[in-house]
Scaffold this motif. Structure first.
Motif, PDB file in Angstrom:
ATOM      1  N   ILE A  33       0.829  -1.199   0.000  1.00 30.68           N
ATOM      2  CA  ILE A  33       0.000   0.000   0.000  1.00 30.68           C
ATOM      3  C   ILE A  33       0.867   1.254   0.000  1.00 30.68           C
ATOM      4  CG2 ILE A  33      -1.613   1.349   1.404  1.00 30.68           C
ATOM      5  CD1 ILE A  33      -2.932  -1.270   2.211  1.00 30.68           C
ATOM      6  N   HIS A  34       1.930   1.244   0.790  1.00 37.01           N
ATOM      7  CA  HIS A  34       2.844   2.389   0.830  1.00 37.01           C
ATOM      8  C   HIS A  34       3.497   2.600  -0.528  1.00 37.01           C
ATOM      9  CE1 HIS A  34       6.489   4.693   1.781  1.00 37.01           C
ATOM     10  NE2 HIS A  34       5.793   5.175   2.787  1.00 37.01           N
ATOM     11  N   SER A  35       3.910   1.505  -1.156  1.00 38.51           N
ATOM     12  CA  SER A  35       4.554   1.603  -2.471  1.00 38.51           C
ATOM     13  C   SER A  35       3.589   2.151  -3.511  1.00 38.51           C
ATOM     14  CB  SER A  35       5.065   0.228  -2.896  1.00 38.51           C
ATOM     15  OG  SER A  35       5.553   0.259  -4.224  1.00 38.51           O
ATOM     16  N   LEU A  36       2.338   1.717  -3.458  1.00 37.70           N
ATOM     17  CA  LEU A  36       1.348   2.187  -4.420  1.00 37.70           C
ATOM     18  C   LEU A  36       1.126   3.683  -4.296  1.00 37.70           C
ATOM     19  CD1 LEU A  36      -1.399  -0.595  -4.343  1.00 37.70           C
ATOM     20  CD2 LEU A  36       0.102  -0.021  -6.246  1.00 37.70           C
ATOM     21  N   THR A  37       0.912   4.145  -3.077  1.00 37.77           N
ATOM     22  CA  THR A  37       0.509   5.534  -2.889  1.00 37.77           C
ATOM     23  C   THR A  37       1.662   6.525  -2.976  1.00 37.77           C
ATOM     24  OG1 THR A  37       0.633   5.163  -0.495  1.00 37.77           O
ATOM     25  CG2 THR A  37      -1.518   4.970  -1.524  1.00 37.77           C
ATOM     26  N   TYR A  38       2.894   6.071  -2.786  1.00 42.13           N
ATOM     27  CA  TYR A  38       4.014   7.008  -2.783  1.00 42.13           C
ATOM     28  C   TYR A  38       4.952   6.858  -3.979  1.00 42.13           C
ATOM     29  CZ  TYR A  38       2.809   8.574   1.875  1.00 42.13           C
ATOM     30  OH  TYR A  38       2.139   9.126   2.939  1.00 42.13           O
ATOM     31  N   GLU A  39       4.847   5.761  -4.702  1.00 41.40           N
ATOM     32  CA  GLU A  39       5.798   5.550  -5.783  1.00 41.40           C
ATOM     33  C   GLU A  39       5.123   5.277  -7.123  1.00 41.40           C
ATOM     34  OE1 GLU A  39       8.411   2.402  -4.604  1.00 41.40           O
ATOM     35  OE2 GLU A  39       8.725   3.240  -2.612  1.00 41.40           O
ATOM     36  N   TRP A  40       4.082   4.455  -7.126  1.00 45.84           N
ATOM     37  CA  TRP A  40       3.600   3.911  -8.381  1.00 45.84           C
ATOM     38  C   TRP A  40       2.763   4.885  -9.187  1.00 45.84           C
ATOM     39  CZ3 TRP A  40       0.032   1.683 -11.717  1.00 45.84           C
ATOM     40  CH2 TRP A  40       0.561   0.703 -12.568  1.00 45.84           C
ATOM     41  N   VAL A  41       2.318   5.974  -8.557  1.00 48.03           N
ATOM     42  CA  VAL A  41       1.484   6.952  -9.264  1.00 48.03           C
ATOM     43  C   VAL A  41       2.215   7.579 -10.449  1.00 48.03           C
ATOM     44  CG1 VAL A  41       2.165   8.938  -7.869  1.00 48.03           C
ATOM     45  CG2 VAL A  41      -0.091   8.893  -8.912  1.00 48.03           C
ATOM     46  N   THR A  42       3.543   7.498 -10.468  1.00 48.40           N
ATOM     47  CA  THR A  42       4.325   8.122 -11.536  1.00 48.40           C
ATOM     48  C   THR A  42       4.394   7.277 -12.798  1.00 48.40           C
ATOM     49  OG1 THR A  42       6.386   7.119 -10.767  1.00 48.40           O
ATOM     50  CG2 THR A  42       5.763   9.234  -9.811  1.00 48.40           C
ATOM     51  N   ARG A  43       3.878   6.065 -12.765  1.00 48.20           N
ATOM     52  CA  ARG A  43       4.048   5.164 -13.899  1.00 48.20           C
ATOM     53  C   ARG A  43       2.852   5.243 -14.849  1.00 48.20           C
ATOM     54  NH1 ARG A  43       6.616  -0.306 -11.143  1.00 48.20           N
ATOM     55  NH2 ARG A  43       7.955   0.745  -9.651  1.00 48.20           N
ATOM     56  N   HIS A  44       2.677   6.374 -15.465  1.00 47.96           N
ATOM     57  CA  HIS A  44       1.611   6.484 -16.449  1.00 47.96           C
ATOM     58  C   HIS A  44       2.118   7.230 -17.673  1.00 47.96           C
ATOM     59  CE1 HIS A  44       0.447  10.760 -15.604  1.00 47.96           C
ATOM     60  NE2 HIS A  44       0.887  10.468 -14.403  1.00 47.96           N
ATOM     61  N   LEU A  45       1.334   7.149 -18.716  1.00 40.95           N
ATOM     62  CA  LEU A  45       1.752   7.613 -20.039  1.00 40.95           C
ATOM     63  C   LEU A  45       2.256   9.045 -20.042  1.00 40.95           C
ATOM     64  CD1 LEU A  45       1.779   7.247 -23.166  1.00 40.95           C
ATOM     65  CD2 LEU A  45      -0.590   8.041 -23.155  1.00 40.95           C
ATOM     66  N   LEU A  51       7.811  15.022 -17.668  1.00 40.40           N
ATOM     67  CA  LEU A  51       9.124  15.083 -17.023  1.00 40.40           C
ATOM     68  C   LEU A  51      10.216  15.443 -18.021  1.00 40.40           C
ATOM     69  CD1 LEU A  51      10.869  14.613 -14.496  1.00 40.40           C
ATOM     70  CD2 LEU A  51      10.980  12.191 -15.124  1.00 40.40           C
ATOM     71  N   ARG A  52      10.200  14.817 -19.191  1.00 43.48           N
ATOM     72  CA  ARG A  52      11.222  15.116 -20.210  1.00 43.48           C
ATOM     73  C   ARG A  52      11.137  16.561 -20.679  1.00 43.48           C
ATOM     74  NH1 ARG A  52       9.971   9.821 -22.063  1.00 43.48           N
ATOM     75  NH2 ARG A  52       8.446  10.680 -23.532  1.00 43.48           N
ATOM     76  N   ARG A  53       9.909  17.057 -20.847  1.00 40.02           N
ATOM     77  CA  ARG A  53       9.756  18.433 -21.318  1.00 40.02           C
ATOM     78  C   ARG A  53      10.272  19.435 -20.286  1.00 40.02           C
ATOM     79  NH1 ARG A  53       4.134  20.166 -23.367  1.00 40.02           N
ATOM     80  NH2 ARG A  53       5.423  21.981 -23.923  1.00 40.02           N
ATOM     81  N   VAL A  54       9.929  19.237 -19.022  1.00 35.11           N
ATOM     82  CA  VAL A  54      10.382  20.177 -17.994  1.00 35.11           C
ATOM     83  C   VAL A  54      11.904  20.144 -17.865  1.00 35.11           C
ATOM     84  CG1 VAL A  54      10.288  20.762 -15.550  1.00 35.11           C
ATOM     85  CG2 VAL A  54       8.210  20.042 -16.714  1.00 35.11           C
ATOM     86  N   SER A  78       2.971  16.834  -7.779  1.00 34.17           N
ATOM     87  CA  SER A  78       3.931  16.867  -6.662  1.00 34.17           C
ATOM     88  C   SER A  78       5.007  15.814  -6.850  1.00 34.17           C
ATOM     89  CB  SER A  78       3.201  16.661  -5.330  1.00 34.17           C
ATOM     90  OG  SER A  78       2.315  17.731  -5.057  1.00 34.17           O
ATOM     91  N   ALA A  79       4.607  14.619  -7.295  1.00 26.71           N
ATOM     92  CA  ALA A  79       5.595  13.570  -7.567  1.00 26.71           C
ATOM     93  C   ALA A  79       6.547  14.010  -8.667  1.00 26.71           C
ATOM     94  CB  ALA A  79       4.884  12.273  -7.959  1.00 26.71           C
ATOM     95  N   LEU A  80       6.022  14.694  -9.677  1.00 23.46           N
ATOM     96  CA  LEU A  80       6.860  15.198 -10.770  1.00 23.46           C
ATOM     97  C   LEU A  80       7.898  16.180 -10.242  1.00 23.46           C
ATOM     98  CD1 LEU A  80       7.325  15.324 -13.861  1.00 23.46           C
ATOM     99  CD2 LEU A  80       5.679  17.200 -13.931  1.00 23.46           C
ATOM    100  N   LEU A  81       7.502  17.095  -9.361  1.00 24.31           N
ATOM    101  CA  LEU A  81       8.442  18.058  -8.786  1.00 24.31           C
ATOM    102  C   LEU A  81       9.533  17.353  -7.978  1.00 24.31           C
ATOM    103  CD1 LEU A  81       6.166  21.016  -7.598  1.00 24.31           C
ATOM    104  CD2 LEU A  81       7.663  20.929  -9.598  1.00 24.31           C
ATOM    105  N   HIS A  82       9.171  16.308  -7.238  1.00 32.15           N
ATOM    106  CA  HIS A  82      10.185  15.587  -6.452  1.00 32.15           C
ATOM    107  C   HIS A  82      11.163  14.843  -7.360  1.00 32.15           C
ATOM    108  CE1 HIS A  82       7.461  16.283  -2.995  1.00 32.15           C
ATOM    109  NE2 HIS A  82       8.575  16.182  -2.297  1.00 32.15           N
ATOM    110  N   PHE A  83      10.681  14.296  -8.475  1.00 31.72           N
ATOM    111  CA  PHE A  83      11.583  13.667  -9.437  1.00 31.72           C
ATOM    112  C   PHE A  83      12.553  14.706 -10.000  1.00 31.72           C
ATOM    113  CE2 PHE A  83       9.349   9.857  -9.097  1.00 31.72           C
ATOM    114  CZ  PHE A  83       9.863   8.895  -9.961  1.00 31.72           C
TER     115      PHE A  83
END
Length: 372
Positions: A33-45, A51-54, A78-83
């Protein structure tokens, strides 16, 4: 009252028998559950594309850049900013510098005014810079002079502004600001223009690249002046939209693999259009709802969840979000099985009368006649 008395024993403690059939999450489930909510949200099209554009714009290193990241709530901003922050700091360390980026979130404004002190203080604190405590004095005024308290506040702000500028000139970094749309929603029109001028001043005088992230109303801020419009490179973090059913189906198939047996293949990937409708195409909602369902089923002693369980949970959340000012309706599918349609602002107002939470906020408009 009778129900409360039934739940509490004579010492006022909760009756333990209420939880006899409730099982605590085991370590593996909790970690999932922790992995899903804090990490996996970034794995979409659209995440990798944004990320590449920024990063590309930042790497161009043009003086005084403003990069707005626009996206609906729960799309991964928010996940994008942390990456981006981790990438910038990694590049900085490789070149012998201490920091490459500073990430802050501004506080909600008070009395409709923008707090520049909050901006400079948080940025300097994240940099680990020495905060200037002394005040820069203002010349005395004979008639209509501000109070000592007002002068002291202005002096502290000038001191922090000076410290921020010196830090920016000595250590090149990118300033990342999250949830800027909260400022747009709470600032008065004049304060919003002042915030825009501060952004322009910061990018000009400190030769910084500034990245601001927020919901679509953020464009109200970045359209305040011609200079901001001319220097901005806007990046959109999209939801899944019409015509991308196959992409979200692939996303759901990968999600089913990640949850490691908690559902049969096809439980989620077999209903892409319905899931896109219920979640408004937002991957953050899909992932967090899946985690919630896994937690509920695990506490109930079940080892799998069914499609109807997920659908019932998501449907209740969908109904609540329909009147939320944090969700707009655009480029998502209509009712499952019906014609695809997008729900525009006028349609929202027919369902939620003016002044109710369903009407998208804020109502601020650009002050500059050409800042459209």
């Amino acid at each position: 009252m009778n129900q409360m008395n039934h739940q509490l024993d004579h010492e006022g403690q909760l009756d333990a028998s209420l939880f006899d059939d409730l099982q605590a999450l085991d370590g593996t489930t909790r970690k999932l559950i922790h992995s899903l909510t804090y990490e996996w949200v970034t794995r979409h099209l659209h995440f990798d594309e944004a990320l590449r554009r920024v990063i590309g714009y930042i790497d161009d290193d043009l003086p005084g850049q403003l990069i707005p990241i626009i996206g609906e709530s729960r799309t991964g901003k928010s996940a994008l900013l942390h990456f981006i922050l981790r990438y910038l700091n990694s590049v900085a360390r490789q070149s012998g510098r201490k920091i490459g980026g500073v990430l802050i979130e501004l506080s909600v404004s008070q009395n409709g005014q923008f707090d520049a002190y909050d901006l400079y203080y948080k940025a300097l604190a994240q940099m680990g810079a020495a905060l200037i405590s002394q005040k820069i004095p203002y010349p005395p005024m004979e008639l209509g002079a501000p109070s000592r308290k007002d002068l002291a506040a202005k002096g502290r702000l000038r001191g922090l502004e000076y410290a921020f500028k010196q830090a920016a000139l000595n250590e090149r970094f990118t300033l990342l600001i999250d949830d800027v749309n909260t400022q747009v929603g709470t600032l008065s029109a004049n304060a919003l223009r002042r915030f825009a001028e501060i952004l322009k001043y910061t990018t000009n005088n400190c030769v910084l690249t500034v990245v601001v992230a927020g919901c679509p109303e953020l464009t109200v801020l970045t359209s305040q002046t011609d200079q901001l419009v001319a220097r901005r490179e806007q990046v959109e973090l999209h939801v899944y939209r019409l015509g991308e059913e196959q992409a979200i189906c692939d996303f759901l198939g990968e999600l089913e693999k990640i949850v490691c047996g908690w559902c049969q293949p096809g439980t989620l990937s077999g209903h892409p259009e319905e899931i896109m409708f219920l979640s408004f195409g937002r991957v953050g909602l899909i992932v967090s709802w899946t985690a919630r369902v896994i937690g509920q089923e695990s506490r109930a002693g079940n080892s799998q969840f069914k499609w109807n369980t997920w659908k019932d949970f998501a449907s209740s959340r969908h109904c609540a979000l329909q009147t939320s000012s944090s969700v707009s309706f655009s480029d998502v599918t209509g009712e499952p099985g019906g014609d695809a349609k997008s729900v525009d602002e006028d349609h929202r107002r027919t369902r939620a009368p003016r002044g109710l939470p369903g009407e998208r906020k804020p109502r601020n408009r650009p002050l500059h006649p050409h800042g459209q």
